[in-house]
Motif scaffolding. Structure first.
Motif, mmCIF file in Angstrom:
data_model
loop_
_atom_site.group_PDB
_atom_site.id
_atom_site.type_symbol
_atom_site.label_atom_id
_atom_site.label_comp_id
_atom_site.label_asym_id
_atom_site.label_seq_id
_atom_site.Cartn_x
_atom_site.Cartn_y
_atom_site.Cartn_z
ATOM 1 N N PHE A 28 -28.611 93.741 80.405
ATOM 2 C CA PHE A 28 -28.172 94.299 81.686
ATOM 3 C C PHE A 28 -27.351 93.265 82.464
ATOM 4 C CE2 PHE A 28 -29.010 94.900 86.240
ATOM 5 C CZ PHE A 28 -28.532 96.184 86.420
ATOM 6 N N PHE A 29 -27.859 92.040 82.565
ATOM 7 C CA PHE A 29 -27.131 90.985 83.270
ATOM 8 C C PHE A 29 -25.813 90.669 82.574
ATOM 9 C CE2 PHE A 29 -31.241 89.818 85.283
ATOM 10 C CZ PHE A 29 -30.811 89.848 86.588
ATOM 11 N N ASN A 30 -25.836 90.603 81.249
ATOM 12 C CA ASN A 30 -24.605 90.309 80.513
ATOM 13 C C ASN A 30 -23.537 91.360 80.749
ATOM 14 O OD1 ASN A 30 -25.373 87.854 79.431
ATOM 15 N ND2 ASN A 30 -26.300 88.795 77.635
ATOM 16 N N LEU A 33 -22.071 90.648 84.101
ATOM 17 C CA LEU A 33 -21.257 89.432 84.107
ATOM 18 C C LEU A 33 -19.970 89.597 83.316
ATOM 19 C CD1 LEU A 33 -24.095 86.791 83.758
ATOM 20 C CD2 LEU A 33 -22.704 87.249 85.786
ATOM 21 N N GLU A 34 -19.894 90.624 82.494
ATOM 22 C CA GLU A 34 -18.683 90.885 81.713
ATOM 23 C C GLU A 34 -17.876 92.048 82.285
ATOM 24 O OE1 GLU A 34 -20.325 91.600 77.874
ATOM 25 O OE2 GLU A 34 -20.814 89.507 77.528
ATOM 26 N N GLY A 35 -18.332 92.621 83.384
ATOM 27 C CA GLY A 35 -17.689 93.799 83.955
ATOM 28 C C GLY A 35 -16.486 93.443 84.811
ATOM 29 N N ALA A 36 -16.201 94.308 85.749
ATOM 30 C CA ALA A 36 -15.075 94.124 86.661
ATOM 31 C C ALA A 36 -15.258 92.838 87.469
ATOM 32 C CB ALA A 36 -14.973 95.323 87.602
ATOM 33 N N LEU A 37 -14.162 92.272 87.923
ATOM 34 C CA LEU A 37 -14.203 90.996 88.641
ATOM 35 C C LEU A 37 -15.165 91.042 89.821
ATOM 36 C CD1 LEU A 37 -13.242 88.122 89.046
ATOM 37 C CD2 LEU A 37 -11.301 89.031 90.331
ATOM 38 N N LEU A 41 -18.470 88.689 90.340
ATOM 39 C CA LEU A 41 -18.681 87.845 91.518
ATOM 40 C C LEU A 41 -20.000 88.173 92.204
ATOM 41 C CD1 LEU A 41 -15.058 87.880 92.998
ATOM 42 C CD2 LEU A 41 -16.200 85.997 91.784
ATOM 43 N N ALA A 42 -20.320 89.444 92.316
ATOM 44 C CA ALA A 42 -21.574 89.854 92.953
ATOM 45 C C ALA A 42 -22.778 89.385 92.145
ATOM 46 C CB ALA A 42 -21.596 91.371 93.124
ATOM 47 N N TYR A 43 -22.753 89.551 90.829
ATOM 48 C CA TYR A 43 -23.859 89.112 89.979
ATOM 49 C C TYR A 43 -24.031 87.598 90.077
ATOM 50 C CZ TYR A 43 -25.146 93.338 87.380
ATOM 51 O OH TYR A 43 -25.651 94.552 87.007
ATOM 52 N N LEU A 47 -27.363 85.792 91.459
ATOM 53 C CA LEU A 47 -28.117 84.872 90.610
ATOM 54 C C LEU A 47 -28.193 83.477 91.226
ATOM 55 C CD1 LEU A 47 -26.903 86.000 87.090
ATOM 56 C CD2 LEU A 47 -29.217 86.201 88.021
ATOM 57 N N ASN A 48 -27.100 83.021 91.839
ATOM 58 C CA ASN A 48 -27.120 81.709 92.492
ATOM 59 C C ASN A 48 -28.102 81.695 93.654
ATOM 60 O OD1 ASN A 48 -25.276 80.522 90.772
ATOM 61 N ND2 ASN A 48 -23.514 81.052 92.046
ATOM 62 N N GLN A 49 -28.124 82.758 94.447
ATOM 63 C CA GLN A 49 -29.076 82.829 95.564
ATOM 64 C C GLN A 49 -30.515 82.823 95.056
ATOM 65 O OE1 GLN A 49 -28.088 86.224 97.966
ATOM 66 N NE2 GLN A 49 -26.097 85.395 98.544
ATOM 67 N N LEU A 50 -30.769 83.579 93.985
ATOM 68 C CA LEU A 50 -32.113 83.615 93.408
ATOM 69 C C LEU A 50 -32.507 82.238 92.898
ATOM 70 C CD1 LEU A 50 -34.682 84.920 92.288
ATOM 71 C CD2 LEU A 50 -33.330 85.636 90.293
#
Length: 73
Positions: A28-30, A33-37, A41-43, A47-50
């Motif tokens: 799901f995460f991959n 991370l491979e989707g639209a720009l 960026l949102a993912y 993830l960085n906030q988490l």
């Protein structure tokens, strides 16, 4: 169709294993991370906030335990 909590095989109901759930979550995460720009960026931001939240509390990084996820939410 992938079910996160359970899968139906014929008439039998079986719960997914921890490993299966981890693989499904990683997939799901991959995909994100491979989707639209904007999705990437949102993912990455989420993830960085988490990860920052985890580091501040000296908690283990991904994968999260259910208790850690509940506390974060």
């Amino acid at each position: 169709m992938t079910l996160l909590a359970s899968q139906v095989s014929g008439r039998a109901l079986r719960l997914a294993t921890h490993e299966e759930l981890a693989q499904q979550t990683a997939a799901f995460f991959n995909r994100g991370l491979e989707g639209a720009l904007n999705t990437q960026l949102a993912y990455r931001s989420d993830l960085n906030q988490l990860r920052q939240w985890l580091q501040q509390r000296e908690l283990a990084d991904l994968p999260l335990t259910p208790a850690t996820l509940a506390a974060y939410l």
